[in-house]
Design a protein around this motif. Sequence first.
Motif, PDB file in Angstrom:
ATOM      1  N   ASP A  89      70.458  60.938  50.464  1.00  0.00           N
ATOM      2  CA  ASP A  89      71.139  62.206  50.607  1.00  0.00           C
ATOM      3  C   ASP A  89      70.634  63.042  51.775  1.00  0.00           C
ATOM      4  OD1 ASP A  89      68.705  63.894  49.848  1.00  0.00           O
ATOM      5  OD2 ASP A  89      68.764  62.427  47.932  1.00  0.00           O
TER       6      ASP A  89
ATOM      7  N   ARG B 119      75.546  52.777  42.716  1.00  0.00           N
ATOM      8  CA  ARG B 119      76.937  53.442  42.516  1.00  0.00           C
ATOM      9  C   ARG B 119      77.048  54.585  43.142  1.00  0.00           C
ATOM     10  NH1 ARG B 119      79.566  51.010  38.041  1.00  0.00           N
ATOM     11  NH2 ARG B 119      78.526  49.409  37.099  1.00  0.00           N
ATOM     12  N   ARG B 120      76.006  55.040  43.490  1.00  0.00           N
ATOM     13  CA  ARG B 120      76.124  56.678  44.164  1.00  0.00           C
ATOM     14  C   ARG B 120      76.307  56.609  45.511  1.00  0.00           C
ATOM     15  NH1 ARG B 120      71.324  59.833  42.845  1.00  0.00           N
ATOM     16  NH2 ARG B 120      70.430  57.569  42.241  1.00  0.00           N
TER      17      ARG B 120
ATOM     18  N   ARG C  10      73.852  55.398  47.624  1.00  0.00           N
ATOM     19  CA  ARG C  10      72.637  55.581  48.160  1.00  0.00           C
ATOM     20  C   ARG C  10      72.050  54.042  48.370  1.00  0.00           C
ATOM     21  NH1 ARG C  10      74.682  59.516  49.747  1.00  0.00           N
ATOM     22  NH2 ARG C  10      74.379  61.776  48.714  1.00  0.00           N
TER      23      ARG C  10
END
Length: 247
Positions: A151, A207-208, A210
């Motif tokens: 992120d 799933r995000r 990352r």
Amino acid sequence: MANSASGDSVVDRIVRLIAAFPQDVGALQLSELASRAGLPLTTTHRLVRQLAGHGLLDTGPGGTVRPGLRLWELVNRTSPALALRQAAMPFMEDIQHVLNQNVNLAVLDGWEALFVERLSRRGSVANRAQVAGRMPVHISSAGLALMAHQDKGLQGEYLEQFADPDGKLTKDDVRSLLAETARQGFAQLKGVVDPDTWGIAVPVLNRRQRAVASLGVVVPLREMRLQALVPALQTAARGIARQLPES
């Protein structure tokens, strides 16, 4: 609870002691271990004796000390890296079989890529990545693939503290490398660690989206099959991700 003149706790000193063993060195003299850990010799002797009693360290003739078998057992029994390695191994073996070159698996730990597995064969090119070894993010394709898919907050923290000890790269240089890696979906570094090698790595995404790991290869600098290498690595990375618990 601190109970030493320096204010560090018993746990702090034990961690410093165990972490003082360098990579690829099987044993140290007690005096050298004390020096590397920054501990008094008497303290080191006492802690080593206690840890050896639990099998976490082993002592040998002439005052040598080495990590104990039980330390390896406990780490491998509960480490999150074990599940990652088990999921990745079949895919790594397939990649190695095709390339006959080094294949590595890394995770991000702080501002470094920590290598949790590596496959190599006789005749493959030099590879500085060693199992349980580390490389700074900015000089490893694995590190760039990992950091480029974190992120923005974590990337910002990394760039804020970044300083190249060799003075070759600036924050803007690294920012550009991360942006390029994120845009391409893979990282590549030619001749950075070894002048005759080319490191290529792709992220293993959760799933995000990352990066929880990176899958990479080290090939000769003359290797020109980028268009074939990257899709093969990306396919393997997706396969690894499907085998991992949701995160």
